[in-house]
Scaffold this active site. Sequence first.
Site, PDB file in Angstrom:
ATOM      1  N   ASP A 144       4.779  -4.775  10.219  1.00 51.20           N
ATOM      2  CA  ASP A 144       5.349  -6.095  10.493  1.00 51.20           C
ATOM      3  C   ASP A 144       4.373  -6.952  11.298  1.00 51.20           C
ATOM      4  O   ASP A 144       3.545  -6.437  12.049  1.00 51.20           O
ATOM      5  CB  ASP A 144       6.661  -5.927  11.267  1.00 51.20           C
ATOM      6  CG  ASP A 144       7.487  -7.206  11.242  1.00 51.20           C
ATOM      7  OD1 ASP A 144       7.292  -8.027  10.321  1.00 51.20           O
ATOM      8  OD2 ASP A 144       8.310  -7.390  12.147  1.00 51.20           O
ATOM      9  N   HIS A 170      -0.954 -11.481   5.334  1.00 54.76           N
ATOM     10  CA  HIS A 170      -0.732 -10.411   4.346  1.00 54.76           C
ATOM     11  C   HIS A 170      -2.065  -9.890   3.818  1.00 54.76           C
ATOM     12  O   HIS A 170      -2.262  -8.690   3.674  1.00 54.76           O
ATOM     13  CB  HIS A 170       0.125 -10.922   3.179  1.00 54.76           C
ATOM     14  CG  HIS A 170       1.526 -11.314   3.585  1.00 54.76           C
ATOM     15  ND1 HIS A 170       2.318 -10.519   4.366  1.00 54.76           N
ATOM     16  CD2 HIS A 170       2.274 -12.423   3.295  1.00 54.76           C
ATOM     17  CE1 HIS A 170       3.497 -11.109   4.560  1.00 54.76           C
ATOM     18  NE2 HIS A 170       3.484 -12.272   3.917  1.00 54.76           N
ATOM     19  N   LEU A 196      -3.640  13.391   0.474  1.00 49.51           N
ATOM     20  CA  LEU A 196      -2.617  12.593   1.161  1.00 49.51           C
ATOM     21  C   LEU A 196      -1.672  12.042   0.099  1.00 49.51           C
ATOM     22  O   LEU A 196      -2.113  11.565  -0.939  1.00 49.51           O
ATOM     23  CB  LEU A 196      -3.268  11.406   1.897  1.00 49.51           C
ATOM     24  CG  LEU A 196      -2.303  10.355   2.474  1.00 49.51           C
ATOM     25  CD1 LEU A 196      -1.594  10.904   3.716  1.00 49.51           C
ATOM     26  CD2 LEU A 196      -3.027   9.050   2.840  1.00 49.51           C
TER      27      LEU A 196
HETATM   28  C1  FPP Z   1       5.861  -7.906   6.986  1.00 47.32           C
HETATM   29  O1  FPP Z   1       5.288  -8.886   7.827  1.00 47.32           O
HETATM   30  C2  FPP Z   1       4.931  -7.531   5.923  1.00 47.32           C
HETATM   31  C3  FPP Z   1       5.203  -7.600   4.593  1.00 47.32           C
HETATM   32  C4  FPP Z   1       6.511  -8.020   4.075  1.00 47.32           C
HETATM   33  C5  FPP Z   1       4.174  -7.256   3.575  1.00 47.32           C
HETATM   34  C6  FPP Z   1       3.313  -6.063   3.892  1.00 47.32           C
HETATM   35  C7  FPP Z   1       2.384  -5.828   2.761  1.00 47.32           C
HETATM   36  C8  FPP Z   1       1.079  -5.513   2.896  1.00 47.32           C
HETATM   37  C9  FPP Z   1       0.412  -5.301   4.200  1.00 47.32           C
HETATM   38  C10 FPP Z   1       0.243  -5.314   1.659  1.00 47.32           C
HETATM   39  C11 FPP Z   1       0.384  -3.899   1.205  1.00 47.32           C
HETATM   40  C12 FPP Z   1      -0.537  -3.629   0.084  1.00 47.32           C
HETATM   41  C13 FPP Z   1      -0.477  -2.511  -0.671  1.00 47.32           C
HETATM   42  C14 FPP Z   1      -1.501  -2.328  -1.724  1.00 47.32           C
HETATM   43  C15 FPP Z   1       0.543  -1.487  -0.515  1.00 47.32           C
HETATM   44  P1  FPP Z   1       6.020 -10.297   8.000  1.00 47.32           P
HETATM   45  O2  FPP Z   1       5.499 -11.221   6.952  1.00 47.32           O
HETATM   46  O3  FPP Z   1       7.495 -10.085   7.996  1.00 47.32           O
HETATM   47  O4  FPP Z   1       5.519 -10.729   9.402  1.00 47.32           O
HETATM   48  P2  FPP Z   1       6.308 -11.672  10.439  1.00 47.32           P
HETATM   49  O5  FPP Z   1       7.352 -10.810  11.081  1.00 47.32           O
HETATM   50  O6  FPP Z   1       5.247 -12.074  11.394  1.00 47.32           O
HETATM   51  O7  FPP Z   1       6.880 -12.820   9.661  1.00 47.32           O
END
Ligand code: FPP
Length: 310
Positions: free
Chosen positions: A82, A99, A193
């Site tokens: 997050d 992201h 893994l």
């Molecule tokens: C939450 O942060 C994060 C997500 C919803 C997306 C996470 C995805 C990735 C890191 C990419 C993963 C890639 C692969 C290949 C698996 P948020 O946007 O809710 O953050 P905020 O709380 O600051 O709004």
Amino acid sequence: MGREIHGNPHLSHSHPAFLPLLPLHRCSRSHHPPVSRQRPLLTSSHSLEPPSLNTATPHSTHGTVRPFRLDPVPRHVGLIMDGNGRWGQLHCGARTDGHQRGVEALRQVVHASVQWGIADLTVFAFSTENWCRPASEVAFLMRLVTSALRAEMPAIHDSGIRLRFIGELEALPPPMQACLAEAERSTCQHTNLNLNVALNYGGRREIAAVARAIAHDVEAGQLCADDVDESLFAAYLRRAHKAAHNDPELIIRTGGEQRLSNFMLWHAAYSELYVTDVLWPDFTAADFAEALREYARRQRRFGGVHSRPS
Ligand code: FPP
């Protein structure tokens, strides 16, 4: 015998239990004995340079580091990544940049997991609730996951990582589904893994789906209602996860919020929770090491009186 990791886990050349830097798929499973037998030592976190999945070569050296014993190492770690949106807004003005940078953080944590003998890493990449974000952000995330997977496949193979995707995948864009299926198929022999990526995943929905499947099997006469207990339920869940993994001993949440947000609700019953204010794109292998160190300090009593081995 303990395993010592100095700073960057690549850099423990002098230690007898130094992990070789060969691409991991060429190594036998014996580099990853059951984690309960492993006793790694990690180092003070500030000097730990996150390894890259793209290289099997140590890329720096460090001076003195003070190792500490890590005992036990969790076999299965869950990750709630997050803080991407906030990071993006803070640094660049766009949530999507967070992201994008989150993929880099994930690369480092995945590689560290391989090096440190974690058997399963389950990461929450997109929840059943994330569809309510702006359509442009949802579309960006779908493209990002697909393109990151494609870009990382050579490193994933080199590192011997098996990919599995959990969640309601049939609701994802068809080209993405094809990419995920191919990634699962092509990595199914790897054993270093298990990287489980939760996409369109919701813990409640998963529990409801298992309840439905059990009800169908009872209706079809394949099960008696009285057979339904925790172990049967867990077996249906393992089938949904295409895996035999144990519950995560440790769930890490970045970004400071203190909740599970519908992540692995069944499996998290006795998981140790570790929350850090670090936003996911800033989360490094050093932060990961700190979470593992904190886990090693926890007493797990499972409702009893005495600490039980994990
Ligand atoms: C939450 O942060 C994060 C997500 C919803 C997306 C996470 C995805 C990735 C890191 C990419 C993963 C890639 C692969 C290949 C698996 P948020 O946007 O809710 O953050 P905020 O709380 O600051 O709004």
